[in-house]
Design an enzyme around this catalytic site. Structure first.
Site, short mmCIF file in Angstrom:
data_model
loop_
_atom_site.label_atom_id
_atom_site.label_comp_id
_atom_site.label_asym_id
_atom_site.label_seq_id
_atom_site.Cartn_x
_atom_site.Cartn_y
_atom_site.Cartn_z
N GLU A 1 -9.45 -4.22 -6.25
CA GLU A 1 -8.87 -3.09 -5.50
C GLU A 1 -9.13 -1.74 -6.14
O GLU A 1 -9.00 -1.57 -7.36
CB GLU A 1 -7.36 -3.27 -5.38
CG GLU A 1 -6.92 -4.40 -4.50
CD GLU A 1 -5.52 -4.19 -3.99
OE1 GLU A 1 -5.24 -3.08 -3.49
OE2 GLU A 1 -4.73 -5.13 -4.07
N HIS B 1 -7.56 -5.42 -1.03
CA HIS B 1 -6.34 -4.70 -0.69
C HIS B 1 -5.55 -5.45 0.38
O HIS B 1 -6.09 -5.83 1.42
CB HIS B 1 -6.71 -3.31 -0.20
CG HIS B 1 -5.56 -2.37 -0.02
ND1 HIS B 1 -4.73 -2.00 -1.04
CD2 HIS B 1 -5.11 -1.71 1.08
CE1 HIS B 1 -3.83 -1.15 -0.60
NE2 HIS B 1 -4.01 -0.97 0.69
N SER C 1 0.83 -1.19 0.00
CA SER C 1 0.00 0.00 0.00
C SER C 1 0.88 1.26 0.00
O SER C 1 1.72 1.42 -0.88
CB SER C 1 -0.97 -0.03 1.18
OG SER C 1 -1.98 0.94 1.05
#
Length: 298
Positions: A239, A269, A144
């Protein structure tokens, strides 16, 4: 065929996030997010040791090599989480890749906006490179915001003449803080974790008012990627950040970088975090670890 556990985990994520207040404070947001990952199981056979000279956590095990290590940069939108919440993942990577992991406890926004996290990551990289001694080898991994930070760190290494890592394993990387990715809108109903409103809050917290969201060290999608080491990029098909990963892979490949992109159908995610409960997450961790081992052996 998708595993039957997937629907249960997605439901859990949606239920957990539904409990969050509509306008939480940063502290409430952190506590809420940490509680989800703190509850995940940690594989046996590892020890966690606080860093001595640099803030962070070692994940180590009996027989670990001393001149090779993984530098891990955690996610959380530059606002949430610490290495504590990522012990389940760093433990799995350490055991599968058979290398120690050092997870950087970088300073978080909004208290410490850009470029504090990047400076902490760069200083940790330099420290680790020197600490490993003769013939040091590092592979960077991150998820991320940590995935975007990993790419920015490599750009910074290039700018400062530091040796590049052997490679980078990027999980659901957030690489464009201008939020121009179409998937942020097109996957909004499918992604149980990431929302456009959340991304805007994180970007505003990290960049604040005086930073350009297209700055290549904040949004490495817009950087000069030529000369970067091989990268393996994982992203889920559901995502919001799907396009951040696919565009990074395309730009890196166009710049001559050895780039492998895998889009995992229907995954959410950072699904790797659920490797003790979800077969697809276990498979993804094992694939990432195999890439890391291959980079050390190259």
């Amino acid at each position: 065929m998708l595993s039957p556990q997937l629907d249960d985990i997605v439901h859990l994520l949606k239920t957990h996030n539904a409990r969050l207040a509509s306008e939480p404070s940063v502290l409430q947001l952190r506590e809420h997010a940490d509680a989800l990952y703190d509850a995940l199981d940690i594989p046996q056979g590892v020890r966690f040791i606080d860093g001595d000279e640099v803030h962070g956590t070692w994940t180590t095990f009996h027989g670990a090599r001393r001149n090779q290590a993984i530098l891990y940069l955690h996610g959380g939108g530059y606002v949430m989480h610490t290495p504590q919440q990522y012990r389940t993942l760093t433990a799995a990577l350490a055991l599968e890749a058979q290398r120690e992991v050092f997870a950087v406890d970088y300073r978080r926004a909004p208290e410490h906006p850009f470029p504090y996290a990047l400076h902490d990551a760069f200083n940790a990289y330099k420290w680790l490179y020197e600490r490993l001694g003769e013939d040091p080898s590092i592979v960077i991994a991150g998820d991320s915001a940590g995935g975007g930070l990993a790419v920015a760190l490599m750009l910074m290494c290039d700018q400062h003449g530091m040796p590049m890592p052997r490679g980078a394993f990027l999980i659901s990387p957030w690489t464009d803080l201008s939020l121009s990715a179409e998937s942020i809108r097109s996957r909004a109903a499918l992604d149980p974790i990431v929302s456009e409103a959340g991304l805007r809050f994180f970007a505003r917290s990290y960049l604040q008012e005086h930073q350009d969201p297209h700055h290549p060290l904040a949004s490495p999608l817009f950087g000069d990627l030529a000369g970067l080491p091989p990268m393996l990029i994982h992203v889920g098909g559901n995502e919001a950040l799907l396009d951040d990963a696919t565009r990074l892979a395309a730009r890196a490949a166009a710049a001559g970088v050895d780039t492998s992109l895998k889009v995992w159908p229907s995954m959410f995610h950072e699904w790797h975090m659920w490797h003790t409960r979800l077969p697809e997450a276990r498979a993804a961790v094992m694939e990432g670890a195999a890439f890391i081992r291959a980079r050390f052996d190259a």
